[in-house]
Design a protein around this motif. Structure first.
Motif, PDB file in Angstrom:
ATOM      1  N   GLY A 163     126.338 -23.460  86.700  1.00  0.00           N
ATOM      2  CA  GLY A 163     126.746 -22.262  86.178  1.00  0.00           C
ATOM      3  C   GLY A 163     127.358 -22.541  84.805  1.00  0.00           C
ATOM      4  O   GLY A 163     128.076 -23.479  84.745  1.00  0.00           O
ATOM      5  N   ILE A 164     127.129 -21.379  83.891  1.00  0.00           N
ATOM      6  CA  ILE A 164     127.487 -21.767  82.537  1.00  0.00           C
ATOM      7  C   ILE A 164     129.148 -21.558  82.307  1.00  0.00           C
ATOM      8  O   ILE A 164     129.790 -22.181  81.468  1.00  0.00           O
ATOM      9  CB  ILE A 164     126.626 -20.821  81.451  1.00  0.00           C
ATOM     10  CG1 ILE A 164     126.946 -21.386  80.127  1.00  0.00           C
ATOM     11  CG2 ILE A 164     127.181 -19.448  81.733  1.00  0.00           C
ATOM     12  CD1 ILE A 164     125.834 -20.735  79.050  1.00  0.00           C
ATOM     13  N   ALA A 165     129.609 -20.683  83.193  1.00  0.00           N
ATOM     14  CA  ALA A 165     131.029 -20.444  83.209  1.00  0.00           C
ATOM     15  C   ALA A 165     131.744 -21.441  83.525  1.00  0.00           C
ATOM     16  O   ALA A 165     132.609 -22.032  82.819  1.00  0.00           O
ATOM     17  CB  ALA A 165     131.404 -19.139  83.790  1.00  0.00           C
ATOM     18  N   ALA A 166     131.211 -22.163  84.614  1.00  0.00           N
ATOM     19  CA  ALA A 166     132.049 -23.405  85.015  1.00  0.00           C
ATOM     20  C   ALA A 166     131.828 -24.578  84.134  1.00  0.00           C
ATOM     21  O   ALA A 166     132.882 -25.376  83.964  1.00  0.00           O
ATOM     22  CB  ALA A 166     131.489 -24.029  86.331  1.00  0.00           C
ATOM     23  N   ASP A 167     130.887 -24.534  83.152  1.00  0.00           N
ATOM     24  CA  ASP A 167     130.357 -25.587  82.402  1.00  0.00           C
ATOM     25  C   ASP A 167     131.195 -25.298  81.171  1.00  0.00           C
ATOM     26  O   ASP A 167     131.813 -26.173  80.339  1.00  0.00           O
ATOM     27  CB  ASP A 167     128.846 -25.607  81.982  1.00  0.00           C
ATOM     28  CG  ASP A 167     128.659 -26.662  80.985  1.00  0.00           C
ATOM     29  OD1 ASP A 167     129.369 -27.828  81.174  1.00  0.00           O
ATOM     30  OD2 ASP A 167     127.458 -26.555  80.406  1.00  0.00           O
ATOM     31  N   MET A 168     131.268 -24.094  80.377  1.00  0.00           N
ATOM     32  CA  MET A 168     131.696 -23.643  79.156  1.00  0.00           C
ATOM     33  C   MET A 168     132.980 -23.329  79.252  1.00  0.00           C
ATOM     34  O   MET A 168     133.890 -23.370  78.000  1.00  0.00           O
ATOM     35  CB  MET A 168     130.559 -23.013  78.415  1.00  0.00           C
ATOM     36  CG  MET A 168     129.344 -23.454  78.229  1.00  0.00           C
ATOM     37  SD  MET A 168     129.180 -24.997  77.509  1.00  0.00           S
ATOM     38  CE  MET A 168     130.166 -24.873  76.003  1.00  0.00           C
ATOM     39  N   PHE A 169     133.485 -22.412  80.031  1.00  0.00           N
ATOM     40  CA  PHE A 169     134.823 -21.568  80.021  1.00  0.00           C
ATOM     41  C   PHE A 169     135.801 -22.912  79.934  1.00  0.00           C
ATOM     42  O   PHE A 169     136.778 -22.645  79.144  1.00  0.00           O
ATOM     43  CB  PHE A 169     134.921 -20.957  81.166  1.00  0.00           C
ATOM     44  CG  PHE A 169     134.488 -19.481  80.967  1.00  0.00           C
ATOM     45  CD1 PHE A 169     133.180 -19.064  80.107  1.00  0.00           C
ATOM     46  CD2 PHE A 169     135.213 -18.376  81.167  1.00  0.00           C
ATOM     47  CE1 PHE A 169     132.655 -18.203  79.962  1.00  0.00           C
ATOM     48  CE2 PHE A 169     134.682 -17.090  80.952  1.00  0.00           C
ATOM     49  CZ  PHE A 169     133.325 -16.951  80.334  1.00  0.00           C
ATOM     50  N   PRO A 170     135.880 -24.024  80.417  1.00  0.00           N
ATOM     51  CA  PRO A 170     136.926 -24.957  80.344  1.00  0.00           C
ATOM     52  C   PRO A 170     136.871 -25.588  78.885  1.00  0.00           C
ATOM     53  O   PRO A 170     137.795 -25.649  78.174  1.00  0.00           O
ATOM     54  CB  PRO A 170     136.443 -26.055  81.288  1.00  0.00           C
ATOM     55  CG  PRO A 170     135.686 -25.515  82.033  1.00  0.00           C
ATOM     56  CD  PRO A 170     134.833 -24.365  81.723  1.00  0.00           C
ATOM     57  N   HIS A 171     135.694 -25.461  78.150  1.00  0.00           N
ATOM     58  CA  HIS A 171     135.766 -25.864  76.674  1.00  0.00           C
ATOM     59  C   HIS A 171     136.432 -24.905  75.810  1.00  0.00           C
ATOM     60  O   HIS A 171     137.407 -24.896  75.149  1.00  0.00           O
ATOM     61  CB  HIS A 171     134.325 -25.874  76.101  1.00  0.00           C
ATOM     62  CG  HIS A 171     133.533 -27.073  76.287  1.00  0.00           C
ATOM     63  ND1 HIS A 171     133.954 -28.214  76.087  1.00  0.00           N
ATOM     64  CD2 HIS A 171     132.528 -27.449  77.087  1.00  0.00           C
ATOM     65  CE1 HIS A 171     133.082 -29.357  76.174  1.00  0.00           C
ATOM     66  NE2 HIS A 171     132.177 -28.879  77.049  1.00  0.00           N
ATOM     67  N   TRP A 172     136.109 -23.509  76.111  1.00  0.00           N
ATOM     68  CA  TRP A 172     136.661 -22.403  75.298  1.00  0.00           C
ATOM     69  C   TRP A 172     138.371 -22.274  75.607  1.00  0.00           C
ATOM     70  O   TRP A 172     138.976 -21.897  74.934  1.00  0.00           O
ATOM     71  CB  TRP A 172     135.988 -21.080  75.884  1.00  0.00           C
ATOM     72  CG  TRP A 172     134.699 -21.165  75.798  1.00  0.00           C
ATOM     73  CD1 TRP A 172     133.969 -20.347  76.638  1.00  0.00           C
ATOM     74  CD2 TRP A 172     133.678 -21.557  74.818  1.00  0.00           C
ATOM     75  NE1 TRP A 172     132.800 -20.498  76.105  1.00  0.00           N
ATOM     76  CE2 TRP A 172     132.291 -21.298  75.077  1.00  0.00           C
ATOM     77  CE3 TRP A 172     134.023 -22.640  73.680  1.00  0.00           C
ATOM     78  CZ2 TRP A 172     131.317 -21.894  74.698  1.00  0.00           C
ATOM     79  CZ3 TRP A 172     132.840 -23.409  73.143  1.00  0.00           C
ATOM     80  CH2 TRP A 172     131.636 -22.782  73.477  1.00  0.00           C
TER      81      TRP A 172
END
Length: 383
Positions: free
Chosen positions: A196-205
């Motif tokens: 999932g892109i949210a699980a992957d990228m939201f920690p970055h953001w």
């Protein structure tokens, strides 16, 4: 000259990110430059011990880079007292159990994000590491990219005045895998495997927003699976059960509004694969991976909306490039150097597992916000 050897168990380095960025461009690059030299002449020498499930892949990787030590037996590696650090770049679903074993073995920890599959799991890892007294860190590489380091310079120098908003665009088209091979592994699109892109990228953001602009206080998101059918590495079709796009609005401390689109189903019409536009009362900036451009209040033109006439202003030409004014090394390598200094010399370090848990929390709240169709407050982080 005194050389301090630090043996590092590296789990998951047969994967793209673990191999390219952490092994080759970070630790092996450090060895190629003669190690990490400290102010007193001491040199930290990283000694990777490759760990994984595939003996042929590990053997080939070790031989390719002239490394002596590799193993498929994680327990045996963690039982080796000469190994000081455990690094984890496995798929998310496999991370928690391995990190818990490393904590129990008394190893210092450096792990990829997300640190766990759930916020509760991420908090547990942070608490276990704190109780064990081991140094710990989470990869937050975006902070060390040239473009964002220039953006931080602008923030700290007061360039923006009062910051009003942040707008981010990230993503690119990941091929479905039928007529062109996908650029990302198939597990990224299966929720049951931690995709999932949210699980992957939201920690970055989360960490970008937290460090540059302020803590995230509210989350409102819409997650989507735009391409429900994909083909795996063997060419077999499968149902995509994880989100491939996530659209988020984040309320930050101090009233700043951040809006970030993340998508693996978008075609790029940007200068870089990720860009952040920051607008403030005194000026604006657009920062990407490497570049950062600004427009100050005094140089801001006065566009007039007239849909009956073609636009003649060269809008992009009205911005100015922020100079490097420094030599920027690989972002992953830069953070590895800081972590090694932290482990060997106890130098300052703030990107710990508790910080990683904040990112998992925001990703989890985003999924819940999307499911419930409402904005959610971010509770104070537990440590």
């Amino acid at each position: 000259m005194t050389r301090t050897t630090v043996r590092i168990a590296m789990n998951g380095v047969t994967g793209r990110m673990g191999q390219r960025q952490h092994l080759v461009r970070s630790l092996l690059a450090l060895r190629e430059q003669g190690g990490l030299e400290l102010a007193d002449g001491t040199v930290i020498w990283p000694e990777p011990v490759l760990v994984g499930r595939s003996a042929p892949k590990l053997r080939a990787l070790a031989e390719r880079h002239g490394l002596e030590h590799w193993s498929c037996d994680l327990d045996a590696v963690l039982g080796d007292d000469s190994i000081g650090i455990y690094f984890d770049a496995q798929i998310t679903a496999a991370r928690e159990e391995a990190v818990k074993k490393a904590i129990a073995a008394g190893k210092h920890l450096y792990v990829e994000k997300p640190t766990a599959s759930s916020h509760a799991g991420a908090l547990e890892l942070a608490r276990l590491a704190q109780a064990a007294g081991v140094k710990n860190g989470v990869v937050q590489d975006k902070l060390f990219l040239p473009g964002l380091r220039k953006l931080r310079r602008l923030v700290e120098g007061g360039f923006f005045g009062r910051i009003l908003s942040v707008r981010g665009e990230f993503g690119y088209w990941v091929f479905e895998g039928d007529w062109q091979q996908a650029q990302r592994p198939s597990w990224n699109y299966r929720a049951e495997d931690g995709g999932g892109i949210a699980a992957d990228m939201f920690p970055h953001w989360e960490y970008v927003l937290h460090e540059l602009f302020g803590p995230v206080r509210t989350v409102q998101a819409q997650l989507a699976t735009h391409l429900p059918r994909r083909w795996d590495e063997s060419g077999t079709p499968y149902e995509a059960t994880a989100d491939d796009a996530a659209y988020g609005i984040f309320g930050l401390s101090g009233g700043i509004v951040a809006q970030i689109n993340s998508s693996w189903a978008v075609r790029v019409h940007r200068d870089e694969l990720v860009e952040f536009q920051v607008d403030g009362t005194e000026g604006s900036a657009v920062a990407g991976l490497r570049h950062c451009r600004v427009q100050h209040r005094a140089h801001t033109p006065k566009p007039v909306w007239n849909p009956d006439l073609p636009a003649t202003e060269p809008f992009r030409a009205q911005w100015h490039e922020v100079p490097d004014n420094a030599v920027f090394d690989n972002a992953f390598k830069t953070q590895w150097e800081l972590f090694l200094r932290h482990v060997v010399r106890d130098e300052p370090w703030r990107w710990d597992l508790a910080a990683g848990a904040r990112g998992v929390q925001v990703a989890e709240l985003a999924a819940r916000s999307s499911a419930e169709g409402r904005r959610l407050d971010v509770p104070a982080p537990g440590r």
